[in-house]
Design an enzyme around this catalytic site. Structure first.
Site, PDB file in Angstrom:
ATOM      1  N   HIS A   1       0.767  -1.075   0.044  1.00  0.00           N
ATOM      2  CA  HIS A   1       0.022   0.133   0.087  1.00  0.00           C
ATOM      3  C   HIS A   1       0.839   1.193   0.152  1.00  0.00           C
ATOM      4  O   HIS A   1       0.381   2.154  -0.357  1.00  0.00           O
ATOM      5  CB  HIS A   1      -0.963  -0.031   1.165  1.00  0.00           C
ATOM      6  CG  HIS A   1      -2.005  -1.012   1.067  1.00  0.00           C
ATOM      7  ND1 HIS A   1      -3.009  -0.973   0.907  1.00  0.00           N
ATOM      8  CD2 HIS A   1      -1.943  -2.532   1.262  1.00  0.00           C
ATOM      9  CE1 HIS A   1      -3.963  -1.990   0.792  1.00  0.00           C
ATOM     10  NE2 HIS A   1      -3.010  -2.989   1.210  1.00  0.00           N
TER      11      HIS A   1
ATOM     12  N   ASP B   1     -12.222  -5.172   0.634  1.00  0.00           N
ATOM     13  CA  ASP B   1     -10.783  -6.055   0.395  1.00  0.00           C
ATOM     14  C   ASP B   1     -11.332  -7.749   0.323  1.00  0.00           C
ATOM     15  O   ASP B   1     -11.879  -8.237   1.091  1.00  0.00           O
ATOM     16  CB  ASP B   1     -10.245  -6.038   2.086  1.00  0.00           C
ATOM     17  CG  ASP B   1      -9.115  -7.102   2.101  1.00  0.00           C
ATOM     18  OD1 ASP B   1      -8.620  -7.794   1.253  1.00  0.00           O
ATOM     19  OD2 ASP B   1      -8.655  -7.242   3.483  1.00  0.00           O
TER      20      ASP B   1
ATOM     21  N   HIS C   1      -6.909 -10.421   7.348  1.00  0.00           N
ATOM     22  CA  HIS C   1      -8.046 -10.045   6.451  1.00  0.00           C
ATOM     23  C   HIS C   1      -9.293 -10.779   6.699  1.00  0.00           C
ATOM     24  O   HIS C   1      -9.253 -11.813   7.222  1.00  0.00           O
ATOM     25  CB  HIS C   1      -7.527 -10.419   5.155  1.00  0.00           C
ATOM     26  CG  HIS C   1      -6.332  -9.937   4.417  1.00  0.00           C
ATOM     27  ND1 HIS C   1      -6.420  -8.508   3.940  1.00  0.00           N
ATOM     28  CD2 HIS C   1      -5.099 -10.073   4.556  1.00  0.00           C
ATOM     29  CE1 HIS C   1      -5.169  -8.176   3.547  1.00  0.00           C
ATOM     30  NE2 HIS C   1      -4.180  -9.417   3.867  1.00  0.00           N
TER      31      HIS C   1
END
Lengths: 553, 553
Positions: free
Chosen positions: A77, A193, A366
């Protein structure tokens, strides 16, 4: 000007791949960029260091760009910031930790003059006509946020990387209320995501890992070595807390471990008593059951602390029989072999190894399927755009959204460079802009492309077969040579017969060309190449790269 | 002659690795070899096709070798036969299926005159002073056996690859009674499959996969495509049975699928009604819900049926929206990326994909921890030698044996080439014999070694930088050049400045050598290399292979 009130969303990375996340969000004549990441090269990108997004589209629309907003400080990122920020030359917004990590990168590449703006979860800030809200999310690095972008036309939400952890170790839970409030007011589009979309259920809480650590720390009688990502600061904190509880001191090993621990401590994300830290040099004097070594190397990286210890190549640390090694991470796809190699080496040195397969020493950062559903249920978006993942993940995430009632025609599985236009009454893929990968190899940014990579691939398979001949410019006769140099093809010394045969063939080609008065060197080279290629393939079933060189006499 | 009554066990492969299984068992002056497999190259063995065991030790003891006995027909147990059997020139024993697969390999490499002896599970046969018993085991290929070797001194047992399946689809259960009877009479040493030693519990039965197939076949409305290993004949049988039950016909795709199905049918291992088979050409005329395609490609192999279909490169078959693809296999470590790529491609084509993560569409062929314990408990060996696995697997298997009461000093974690001597009152590692890997690349067997591989590695990272200069033999002056040819390094056209700089540096080195009367070409080449290497690294942070060539004038 109907189009003016629509939003344009263009991913420049992070789609159909894990890494180099970058999303362009346009409203009227303003652009906001979410994230600026890199990815690691695929196996077929030989010799490549990193890959960053191709920003041709941004270059062409430079005057529109108002800001880069960063969701969190992971490489995928922020990793492209030192390469792209100098050119974009716009303000960058992110949390203190994310910006501190970016600053370190900029310093390393001697980039200065970037306008860095610290924001915190819960903050709202105005950039052009966008009102941007940073929303607290849980992830495997601290200070991660998602963003709500309010434009006069609509609100869109980008989760960034996230999971839902009800019991994070710092007590700061993901701001579900904010996502719900946005959903109630109306979210036009959600980008969420997709990394774990294939995994059913919920991701375990980070605090589960702490419980596992406690169990092993309680029983261990020798040294404990924990390998993890330095950026997983909550994980570091849990190792430190368990060490404290069981009267062990902590030694930090690995360049990034030292740097990130320092940054995180300064910013207050890591709470470590100075007196608990020990230097490598002092370990020899200490009792083994008083020692914890916190190291990099959870991916089996060659130069990492753990691998050098396991291989007996660490200058200051070596493995001891009775050591307990906890590998507190999951191998990133492609790294399985390296991690397996280090586990084998550790066992050989007499250590015991605890990894993911054996106990809960790692949890993902995640969201799994049920968490993704919750996010969809709270934000109730009209349009849904799964991001961050390979096609299989995006596809599954899209199916999840459908199962929650998002209309199929309102779900866009994105592609890099493909522009999605969304408005209150209207949505579609519009044009495709130039986008893709720029390769970083050493100091070069973008000077390695398909031709260079194809040559590396070729050379890697069967090596190189070079032929040097001197030919008379007047008569076309062979004056000296053929000399043959090969690398990565066969043992030259043991292949005298093969090489003699090749020399005969080359000589025959040159003589034939002379006889037929072929004087064009490109043609002669082409004939040599073809004859040698056939000869070598027939005799070895290999196809080295053949490079004929003709010397002018 | 006390040593005469001891047994010597020397693994030549399959230890510290998955593959190239080969074990040498010696008693007095007789040698029996168990298996003769290959392995696939590690990632760092660029361009290599296969790896086989180094049999230097067998070459030196050729007259002692009495037989090669084969446990089953997988590549890692039979793949080296065409390369090594002609040289060993001894009788080979194996089940009909294993030998049929070996025969096919021998034919492909035009090897003839091998003495093949078919045996069946339950058979005993005498080879020299060895009485050898073949014992039925379950595995992911039919007709797999373990062996008990009876010598006048003792009995040793080699399980081969095995699992314990109480409900195999052909009803032929592993012969646990035989292992138990051997244990009762006394087994001196057990060699047992360690592949799944890290996995707790039991491996699921093959029949579980059949249940899953039924569920999906029942619901599917379009074509069904199942990818699996051709050698997993029980799996093929289950696909065929489910197809029959639900009125579908089967089309076989992939070279090895066709060949192995033919062999297995001829030998009676595969039961398929001719009328159920359809040709690819006829699929277009058929209703989609009447079609099953059984194909290779479960590992994402580039040239396989499934991958060519997914990539749209198959001459006769293409994917259709609504296809259901079942990937009935687990990715072999290192293949995860390839399998993931094919899943992405399949989703893009509109197919639905069921793989291991989603449902029980695959079970392992190797025993998990509880099964390994059962084998140990039945055979009650004095000495235990875990085989077939990386060090981590062997280590865990050794710990399992310890937990069952085998004395630690009686457990030998083997190494390739390290001789283990076991007798009634005595056991130890004795000498280490030459052993290791022989690389097969194209037609070459063993002509690629570390130097060639290192060059390929080097070339693959930063390519090649070649320099040609003509130097006067008399004066040492530069007569022509320097010419520069590079491949896999930088785009030549866009790097004019860099190349000009290199030329200047080379010219300067040659002139300096001329001035200082350095006439030795090796020295001049060395100086050019060093100067250019430093220059390129400084300017690009890359290190291509540098090859200076001096032409005699």
């Amino acid at each position: 000007m109907a189009k003016q009130s629509n939003l344009r969303i263009t991913p420049l990375g992070g789609i159909g791949e894990i890494g180099k996340n970058m999303t362009v969000i346009e409203y009227a004549d303003e652009i906001i960029i979410v994230d600026c990441g890199l990815c690691f090269p695929r196996e077929d990108m030989l010799g490549v260091d990193y890959v960053i997004p191709d920003i041709t589209y941004l270059r062409a629309n430079k005057e529109k760009i108002k800001a880069v907003i960063i969701t969190h400080g992971h490489e995928d990122h922020i990793g492209a910031t030192p390469y792209l920020l100098p050119e974009l030359n716009v303000p960058i917004y992110g949390t203190d930790l994310a910006l501190a990590l970016i600053e370190r990168k900029l310093e390393e590449r001697k980039v200065s003059g970037i306008d860095l703006n610290i924001i915190a979860a819960g903050d709202s800030f105005q950039v052009g006509s966008f009102k941007i809200e940073a929303i607290k999310v849980s992830h495997s690095i601290d200070a991660a946020v998602g963003y709500a972008l309010h434009t006069p036309a609509a609100v869109i939400v980008h989760t960034g990387d996230f999971k839902i952890d009800y019991t994070p170790i710092d007590g700061k839970v993901i701001d579900l209320a904010k996502f719900a409030a946005l959903g109630d007011k109306g979210v036009l589009a959600l980008m969420s995501d997709s990394t774990n979309a294939e995994t059913p259920g919920f991701t375990l809480s980070e605090s589960k890992v702490g419980e596992t650590f406690e169990n092993y720390f309680k029983k261990a009688t020798g040294r404990i070595i924990v390998a993890t990502f330095a950026s997983n600061i909550h994980r570091l904190q849990q190792v430190i807390s368990a060490s404290k509880r069981f009267g062990r001191k902590v030694c930090l090993s690995g360049r990034s471990m030292l740097k990130i621990a320092k940054i995180a401590t300064e910013l207050g994300y890591l709470n470590i008593d100075e007196s608990m830290l020990v230097e490598m040099e002092d370990l020899a004097k200490m009792k083994k059951n008083k020692i914890v070594i916190l190291t990099t190397g959870s991916q089996g990286e060659t130069m990492s602390g753990l691998v050098r210890m396991a291989a007996g190549e660490h200058r200051k640390l070596s493995m001891l029989p009775g050591d307990l090694v906890i590998i507190s991470a999951t191998p990133i796809p492609g790294n399985e072999r390296y991690v397996s190699n280090v586990i084998n080496m550790l066992y050989r040195k007499g250590a015991d190894v605890i990894n993911e397969g054996v106990a809960n020493v790692h949890v993902s950062g995640h969201a799994c399927a049920e968490e993704l559903k919750l996010m969809l249920a709270l934000t109730k978006p009209k349009y849904f755009i799964p991001v961050h993942g390979e096609y299989r993940h995006l596809y599954r995430h899209a199916r999840l959204a459908e199962s929650l009632g998002v209309k199929k025609k309102n779900i866009f599985i994105p592609e890099i460079g493909k522009v999605i236009e969304v408005g209150k009454r209207f949505s579609r893929f519009t044009e495709t802009v130039q986008a893709g990968s720029v390769i970083i190899d050493g100091l070069g940014v973008g000077d390695v492309g398909t031709v260079v990579l194809r040559d590396r691939q070729l050379l890697s398979q069967d090596g190189l077969f070079m032929i040097v001949v001197s030919i008379s410019q007047e008569t076309g006769e062979l004056l000296s040579g053929p000399e043959i140099i090969s690398r990565g093809f066969v043992y030259m010394k043991e292949s005298a017969g093969l090489l003699d045969g090749a020399r005969d063939i080359i000589t025959a080609v040159v003589e034939d060309c002379a006889k037929k008065q072929v004087a064009d060197w490109t043609t002669i080279k082409g004939r040599i190449k073809k004859a040698v290629r056939n000869y070598l393939y027939e005799n070895t079933k290999r196809s080295p790269m053949i490079l004929p060189i003709i010397i002018d006499m």
